[in-house]
Motif scaffolding. Sequence first.
Motif, PDB file in Angstrom:
ATOM      1  N   THR A 387      60.729  35.071  13.640  1.00  0.00           N
ATOM      2  CA  THR A 387      60.315  34.449  14.900  1.00  0.00           C
ATOM      3  C   THR A 387      60.262  35.458  16.042  1.00  0.00           C
ATOM      4  O   THR A 387      59.578  35.212  17.050  1.00  0.00           O
ATOM      5  CB  THR A 387      61.278  33.315  15.291  1.00  0.00           C
ATOM      6  N   LYS A 388      60.948  36.592  15.888  1.00  0.00           N
ATOM      7  CA  LYS A 388      60.932  37.606  16.932  1.00  0.00           C
ATOM      8  C   LYS A 388      59.751  38.562  16.808  1.00  0.00           C
ATOM      9  O   LYS A 388      59.536  39.402  17.673  1.00  0.00           O
ATOM     10  CB  LYS A 388      62.247  38.397  16.923  1.00  0.00           C
ATOM     11  N   ILE A 389      58.985  38.436  15.717  1.00  0.00           N
ATOM     12  CA  ILE A 389      57.783  39.253  15.560  1.00  0.00           C
ATOM     13  C   ILE A 389      56.642  38.579  16.311  1.00  0.00           C
ATOM     14  O   ILE A 389      56.376  37.394  16.135  1.00  0.00           O
ATOM     15  CB  ILE A 389      57.406  39.405  14.073  1.00  0.00           C
ATOM     16  N   SER A 390      55.972  39.326  17.142  1.00  0.00           N
ATOM     17  CA  SER A 390      54.862  38.778  17.920  1.00  0.00           C
ATOM     18  C   SER A 390      53.716  38.391  16.986  1.00  0.00           C
ATOM     19  O   SER A 390      53.117  39.247  16.333  1.00  0.00           O
ATOM     20  CB  SER A 390      54.378  39.811  18.946  1.00  0.00           C
ATOM     21  N   ARG A 391      53.399  37.083  16.925  1.00  0.00           N
ATOM     22  CA  ARG A 391      52.306  36.637  16.055  1.00  0.00           C
ATOM     23  C   ARG A 391      50.959  37.154  16.552  1.00  0.00           C
ATOM     24  O   ARG A 391      50.032  37.346  15.763  1.00  0.00           O
ATOM     25  CB  ARG A 391      52.287  35.104  15.990  1.00  0.00           C
ATOM     26  N   GLU A 392      50.835  37.355  17.856  1.00  0.00           N
ATOM     27  CA  GLU A 392      49.578  37.869  18.408  1.00  0.00           C
ATOM     28  C   GLU A 392      49.297  39.286  17.935  1.00  0.00           C
ATOM     29  O   GLU A 392      48.147  39.714  17.873  1.00  0.00           O
ATOM     30  CB  GLU A 392      49.620  37.835  19.936  1.00  0.00           C
ATOM     31  N   ALA A 393      50.371  40.013  17.621  1.00  0.00           N
ATOM     32  CA  ALA A 393      50.206  41.403  17.208  1.00  0.00           C
ATOM     33  C   ALA A 393      49.886  41.531  15.726  1.00  0.00           C
ATOM     34  O   ALA A 393      49.619  42.627  15.254  1.00  0.00           O
ATOM     35  CB  ALA A 393      51.480  42.190  17.524  1.00  0.00           C
ATOM     36  N   LEU A 394      49.899  40.422  14.986  1.00  0.00           N
ATOM     37  CA  LEU A 394      49.670  40.458  13.551  1.00  0.00           C
ATOM     38  C   LEU A 394      48.194  40.265  13.236  1.00  0.00           C
ATOM     39  O   LEU A 394      47.528  39.413  13.824  1.00  0.00           O
ATOM     40  CB  LEU A 394      50.493  39.372  12.846  1.00  0.00           C
ATOM     41  N   GLY A 395      47.723  41.057  12.278  1.00  0.00           N
ATOM     42  CA  GLY A 395      46.382  40.833  11.779  1.00  0.00           C
ATOM     43  C   GLY A 395      46.360  39.641  10.845  1.00  0.00           C
ATOM     44  O   GLY A 395      47.381  39.003  10.571  1.00  0.00           O
ATOM     45  N   GLU A 396      45.176  39.332  10.323  1.00  0.00           N
ATOM     46  CA  GLU A 396      45.035  38.153   9.448  1.00  0.00           C
ATOM     47  C   GLU A 396      45.890  38.284   8.198  1.00  0.00           C
ATOM     48  O   GLU A 396      46.590  37.339   7.799  1.00  0.00           O
ATOM     49  CB  GLU A 396      43.559  37.983   9.069  1.00  0.00           C
ATOM     50  N   TRP A 402      53.412  36.774   6.724  1.00  0.00           N
ATOM     51  CA  TRP A 402      54.476  36.142   7.492  1.00  0.00           C
ATOM     52  C   TRP A 402      54.744  34.738   6.955  1.00  0.00           C
ATOM     53  O   TRP A 402      55.892  34.343   6.735  1.00  0.00           O
ATOM     54  CB  TRP A 402      54.041  36.094   8.953  1.00  0.00           C
ATOM     55  N   THR A 403      53.678  33.979   6.721  1.00  0.00           N
ATOM     56  CA  THR A 403      53.812  32.622   6.196  1.00  0.00           C
ATOM     57  C   THR A 403      54.369  32.632   4.780  1.00  0.00           C
ATOM     58  O   THR A 403      55.202  31.786   4.418  1.00  0.00           O
ATOM     59  CB  THR A 403      52.440  31.918   6.216  1.00  0.00           C
ATOM     60  N   ASP A 404      53.913  33.591   3.951  1.00  0.00           N
ATOM     61  CA  ASP A 404      54.412  33.682   2.575  1.00  0.00           C
ATOM     62  C   ASP A 404      55.915  33.926   2.542  1.00  0.00           C
ATOM     63  O   ASP A 404      56.633  33.360   1.703  1.00  0.00           O
ATOM     64  CB  ASP A 404      53.696  34.820   1.836  1.00  0.00           C
ATOM     65  N   ILE A 405      56.400  34.790   3.432  1.00  0.00           N
ATOM     66  CA  ILE A 405      57.831  35.100   3.453  1.00  0.00           C
ATOM     67  C   ILE A 405      58.646  33.866   3.837  1.00  0.00           C
ATOM     68  O   ILE A 405      59.682  33.567   3.224  1.00  0.00           O
ATOM     69  CB  ILE A 405      58.113  36.272   4.415  1.00  0.00           C
ATOM     70  N   ILE A 406      58.179  33.142   4.854  1.00  0.00           N
ATOM     71  CA  ILE A 406      58.873  31.914   5.255  1.00  0.00           C
ATOM     72  C   ILE A 406      58.928  30.930   4.092  1.00  0.00           C
ATOM     73  O   ILE A 406      59.987  30.350   3.778  1.00  0.00           O
ATOM     74  CB  ILE A 406      58.161  31.268   6.463  1.00  0.00           C
ATOM     75  N   SER A 407      57.787  30.715   3.422  1.00  0.00           N
ATOM     76  CA  SER A 407      57.729  29.784   2.288  1.00  0.00           C
ATOM     77  C   SER A 407      58.650  30.232   1.160  1.00  0.00           C
ATOM     78  O   SER A 407      59.368  29.424   0.565  1.00  0.00           O
ATOM     79  CB  SER A 407      56.282  29.689   1.787  1.00  0.00           C
ATOM     80  N   PHE A 408      58.658  31.535   0.871  1.00  0.00           N
ATOM     81  CA  PHE A 408      59.494  32.077  -0.210  1.00  0.00           C
ATOM     82  C   PHE A 408      60.973  31.867   0.080  1.00  0.00           C
ATOM     83  O   PHE A 408      61.742  31.425  -0.786  1.00  0.00           O
ATOM     84  CB  PHE A 408      59.184  33.569  -0.375  1.00  0.00           C
ATOM     85  N   THR A 409      61.396  32.164   1.300  1.00  0.00           N
ATOM     86  CA  THR A 409      62.823  32.037   1.633  1.00  0.00           C
ATOM     87  C   THR A 409      63.260  30.574   1.647  1.00  0.00           C
ATOM     88  O   THR A 409      64.407  30.265   1.284  1.00  0.00           O
ATOM     89  CB  THR A 409      63.114  32.674   3.004  1.00  0.00           C
ATOM     90  N   ILE A 410      62.365  29.659   2.044  1.00  0.00           N
ATOM     91  CA  ILE A 410      62.701  28.230   1.997  1.00  0.00           C
ATOM     92  C   ILE A 410      62.940  27.799   0.552  1.00  0.00           C
ATOM     93  O   ILE A 410      63.917  27.098   0.242  1.00  0.00           O
ATOM     94  CB  ILE A 410      61.573  27.394   2.633  1.00  0.00           C
ATOM     95  N   ASN A 411      62.071  28.233  -0.341  1.00  0.00           N
ATOM     96  CA  ASN A 411      62.240  27.884  -1.755  1.00  0.00           C
ATOM     97  C   ASN A 411      63.529  28.464  -2.326  1.00  0.00           C
ATOM     98  O   ASN A 411      64.243  27.794  -3.082  1.00  0.00           O
ATOM     99  CB  ASN A 411      61.036  28.367  -2.565  1.00  0.00           C
ATOM    100  N   MET A 412      63.853  29.713  -1.976  1.00  0.00           N
ATOM    101  CA  MET A 412      65.091  30.308  -2.469  1.00  0.00           C
ATOM    102  C   MET A 412      66.313  29.558  -1.933  1.00  0.00           C
ATOM    103  O   MET A 412      67.294  29.347  -2.660  1.00  0.00           O
ATOM    104  CB  MET A 412      65.165  31.784  -2.054  1.00  0.00           C
TER     105      MET A 412
END
Length: 557
Positions: A387-396, A402-412
């Motif tokens: 959440t501290k990473i600026s989403r505006e600074a991220l490319g596609e 970013w979304t994959d990591i969130i999904s992966f950690t939720i599953n774990m």
Amino acid sequence: MKHLLNLLAAVALLVWGTHLVRAGILRVFGANLRHVLARSLGNRFTAALSGIGVTALLQSSTATALIVSSFVGQGLITLPLALAVMLGADVGTSLMAVVFSFDLSWLSPLLIFLGVVLFISRPATNIGRFGRVLIGLGLMLLALRLISESTQIMVRSPVVQALLASINSERPLEILVGAGLALLSYSSLAIVLLVAALTATGVVAPDMALGLVLGANLGSGLLSVLTTARASVEVRHVPLGNLVFKLLGVAAAVPFIPLWLQYARPHLVNDAGGVVLFHLAFNIAMALLFLGFLRPVARLVLAVLPRPARNPVGSRPRHLDPSALATPSLAISCAAREALHQADIVETMLQGILTVIRTNDLRLAEELRKLDDTVDELYSAIKYYLTKISREALGEEESRRWTDIISFTINMEQIGDTIERILIDIEDKKIRKGRSFSDAGMAEIAELHARLIDNLRLGMSVFLNGSVRDAQRLLEEKARFRDLEHAYAATHLERLSGNTVQSIETSSLHIDLISELKRINSHICSIAYPILESAGALAPSRLRSDVLATVDSDASD
């Protein structure tokens, strides 16, 4: 007072322009720069050359230090090679100082105009971010012109002349002032350019300017150390080693300042050029001299800041480096690394289930349940870090990661909770009641457990590599596991009808256990969905079209 404010505003504009260029380059080329560095670390010479190239783009040896430090922290490169990159990085910064020392003020309006047009027209794209780089370059050139104009007026002030004379009397004070300015501005490049501009207008004497330049170099080393002060020990090794080089280099260069003024200055066009060329010569000399002493300095750094003893499995390494947040692509990599560590702990918990079932080890069961607290803590830490990473600074691509990591950690995290429930059931319904599974029932559980371990490792590979083929294999395993679960539930009912005592006693636990293992497998297979969705390999609905057609015809009747 007005002229002083104008000068301070021009200096602030120079620092801000440097920041815009650095941030823009990292956002547009951050991942590619990391790949270039990673592929150029075969030996100390190629490592130094890669440091020159990357830092010439970033215009910040501090930013390069953060990237290289993260490589060392992740065990991707050795400390001596990382130090070689930093020696090259300092040369890269000094080369940019030489470029900016030329009169390029005529480019400033053009760069700012083009940058604003690109940024406003396409702000959320790489073209818009490159526009910010052009704006930063234009502001730097504009700031240098404003500094020159402001200092030409201020140099006539008796107060300013007296202040500069007091500093000029002590070399250590000059170095200290230069280091302090580099720390305050977060950029040694900006300070070197400032000193050159002040020297050109006569505000700063050439002798004093060289002392300030040495101080700016020392300040950049201190800045890297302070920026990584809260990082892991492995990450802090690179800035500390670079600071050792700078301390030795500055100490060795001080006696050569009079020689430079005596023999080199007469052959230079102007004193401002002499400042940036001295800066370049100093860093080239450091690189040539210290490339042969990488290993001794690395050993010294390890002696001053030894690596901690290896942590047990449940403890949490510090992959979530706060200093990497300034580089979004690097921060995403750190979060992915920590997510894999979370999965390693989940795998340890999952492997331990079968041991607990077979040995009735209550102590092991308790230790495994405690690991779920670590999994939960990692999930919270990774989520907060992301959440501290600026989403505006991220490319596609980075935004998708970013979304994959969130999904992966939720599953774990959910798998860890499920394993904890399984262990509690085993303790209450099997171990404490002295019951055991039948041989056939135990073989079924062992088969499902082995498949779970294999699927978890495949899921970790899918998360790490993003392979569409492996993601498809993972979904195929979901169907196989479901079929096995149904088959084993049926065979268990057959054993019950045969009045097998062990099956009757553990019936409830057996059914619940294979159901929970199926739930774990579903969470593992969920890792494949984001990969397949991004590749366009998922159908809009998983329902069979022929079944839907039958339902529609029945409804119409």
